[in-house]
Design a protein around this motif. Sequence first.
Motif, PDB file in Angstrom:
ATOM      1  N   SER A 120       0.823  -1.203   0.000  1.00  0.00           N
ATOM      2  CA  SER A 120       0.000   0.000   0.000  1.00  0.00           C
ATOM      3  C   SER A 120       0.858   1.255   0.000  1.00  0.00           C
ATOM      4  O   SER A 120       1.641   1.480   0.928  1.00  0.00           O
TER       5      SER A 120
ATOM      6  N   PHE B 193      -0.450   4.108   0.392  1.00  0.00           N
ATOM      7  CA  PHE B 193      -1.017   4.949   1.441  1.00  0.00           C
ATOM      8  C   PHE B 193      -0.403   4.610   2.796  1.00  0.00           C
ATOM      9  O   PHE B 193      -0.185   5.503   3.621  1.00  0.00           O
ATOM     10  N   LYS B 194      -0.129   3.333   3.032  1.00  0.00           N
ATOM     11  CA  LYS B 194       0.540   2.953   4.274  1.00  0.00           C
ATOM     12  C   LYS B 194       1.923   3.585   4.343  1.00  0.00           C
ATOM     13  O   LYS B 194       2.359   4.039   5.406  1.00  0.00           O
TER      14      LYS B 194
ATOM     15  N   GLU C  80       1.411   7.163   5.422  1.00  0.00           N
ATOM     16  CA  GLU C  80       1.138   7.265   6.851  1.00  0.00           C
ATOM     17  C   GLU C  80       2.419   7.083   7.669  1.00  0.00           C
ATOM     18  O   GLU C  80       2.623   7.773   8.675  1.00  0.00           O
TER      19      GLU C  80
ATOM     20  N   LEU D 182      -2.922   7.483  -2.784  1.00  0.00           N
ATOM     21  CA  LEU D 182      -4.252   7.076  -2.319  1.00  0.00           C
ATOM     22  C   LEU D 182      -4.541   5.613  -2.637  1.00  0.00           C
ATOM     23  O   LEU D 182      -5.635   5.133  -2.367  1.00  0.00           O
ATOM     24  N   ASP D 183      -3.555   4.917  -3.178  1.00  0.00           N
ATOM     25  CA  ASP D 183      -3.697   3.522  -3.610  1.00  0.00           C
ATOM     26  C   ASP D 183      -4.547   3.408  -4.868  1.00  0.00           C
ATOM     27  O   ASP D 183      -5.496   2.618  -4.950  1.00  0.00           O
TER      28      ASP D 183
ATOM     29  N   THR E 113     -11.977   2.620  -1.152  1.00  0.00           N
ATOM     30  CA  THR E 113     -10.654   2.713  -0.532  1.00  0.00           C
ATOM     31  C   THR E 113     -10.029   4.072  -0.799  1.00  0.00           C
ATOM     32  O   THR E 113      -9.509   4.727   0.111  1.00  0.00           O
ATOM     33  N   VAL E 114     -10.104   4.517  -2.052  1.00  0.00           N
ATOM     34  CA  VAL E 114      -9.491   5.793  -2.438  1.00  0.00           C
ATOM     35  C   VAL E 114     -10.156   6.953  -1.701  1.00  0.00           C
ATOM     36  O   VAL E 114      -9.487   7.801  -1.098  1.00  0.00           O
TER      37      VAL E 114
ATOM     38  N   ASN F  23      -9.331   6.998   1.929  1.00  0.00           N
ATOM     39  CA  ASN F  23      -7.989   7.520   2.209  1.00  0.00           C
ATOM     40  C   ASN F  23      -7.963   9.044   2.182  1.00  0.00           C
ATOM     41  O   ASN F  23      -7.215   9.674   2.934  1.00  0.00           O
TER      42      ASN F  23
ATOM     43  N   LYS G 114      -9.132  10.137   5.494  1.00  0.00           N
ATOM     44  CA  LYS G 114      -8.076   9.984   6.494  1.00  0.00           C
ATOM     45  C   LYS G 114      -7.099  11.157   6.432  1.00  0.00           C
ATOM     46  O   LYS G 114      -6.674  11.674   7.460  1.00  0.00           O
ATOM     47  N   LEU G 115      -6.746  11.585   5.213  1.00  0.00           N
ATOM     48  CA  LEU G 115      -5.836  12.722   5.065  1.00  0.00           C
ATOM     49  C   LEU G 115      -6.411  13.968   5.724  1.00  0.00           C
ATOM     50  O   LEU G 115      -5.703  14.718   6.397  1.00  0.00           O
TER      51      LEU G 115
ATOM     52  N   TRP H  18      -6.051  14.151   9.579  1.00  0.00           N
ATOM     53  CA  TRP H  18      -4.741  14.225  10.232  1.00  0.00           C
ATOM     54  C   TRP H  18      -4.684  15.424  11.173  1.00  0.00           C
ATOM     55  O   TRP H  18      -5.363  16.429  10.965  1.00  0.00           O
TER      56      TRP H  18
END
Length: 243
Positions: free
Chosen positions: A16, A18-19, A22, A78-79, A90-91, A94, A97-98, A101
């Motif tokens: 990933s 995205f991982k 992070e 963003l994967d 998923t996108v 993500n 999630k951004l 933060w």
Amino acid sequence: TGLGVKRIDKIQSKHSYFKDLENEYQFLKELEGREYSVGRRKWTYKIIDSYSELETISFNEDIQTIGIFLSIEGLHALDCGMESSADRDTVLGNVSKLKSWENRIFFVTFSHHFYNELAGHARSLDSTMSKVIDQGPGLKTGFTDLGLEVLHKLLDTESGDPIFIDVKHMNVRTRREYYEILESDYSSEKIPIIVSHGAVTGYYDEAEKQALPGQPQKFNSGNINFYDFELLKIEETKGIFGL
């Protein structure tokens, strides 16, 4: 590249992006505020979220603080644009999630060197590199449906501060589409057009480029670079052009 074999192998394996992102953010957070000696001086850094925070950083003879803001170059992070087709949930998850933060992301470079299933990119590699690396897919396309969803979610103010868009690496078709979206959907939002690192074509627009082939000689007219009409738009929106 300066990257070790193990790192290259990991990037090329199914993992990933995205991982990775992070992990990089966590790395920055863990080292924030630590003091380091460089020469005869001590240094530290602070992640800032606004200009007012930058103004609070004062000069200190004993230790110098660097204010930094966060940005992301390329939304493969963003994967999406991977070996398999991107998963919409998923996108978009993500992106959420951004925006959650602790520190605000100032801008994201929407496109990068290769197609990310969100928007068309510009050719960025020279002819020698192009012989072994194919940038072809996505060079002539604009925003995809998923790309538009991501764009609006980034600029949305209901789920947190907007994350601005860096138009570097977009092809000129995608850039024009973005400017039209700003005018039609965000005319009252005062969103700045950002070019994090760019150069100019020397032409006013594509039509002038076609009418005056071979001129001007001092600039690179590839459409990764910017036309005069775009410089005026950047000024109109009080944007940024990084040379």
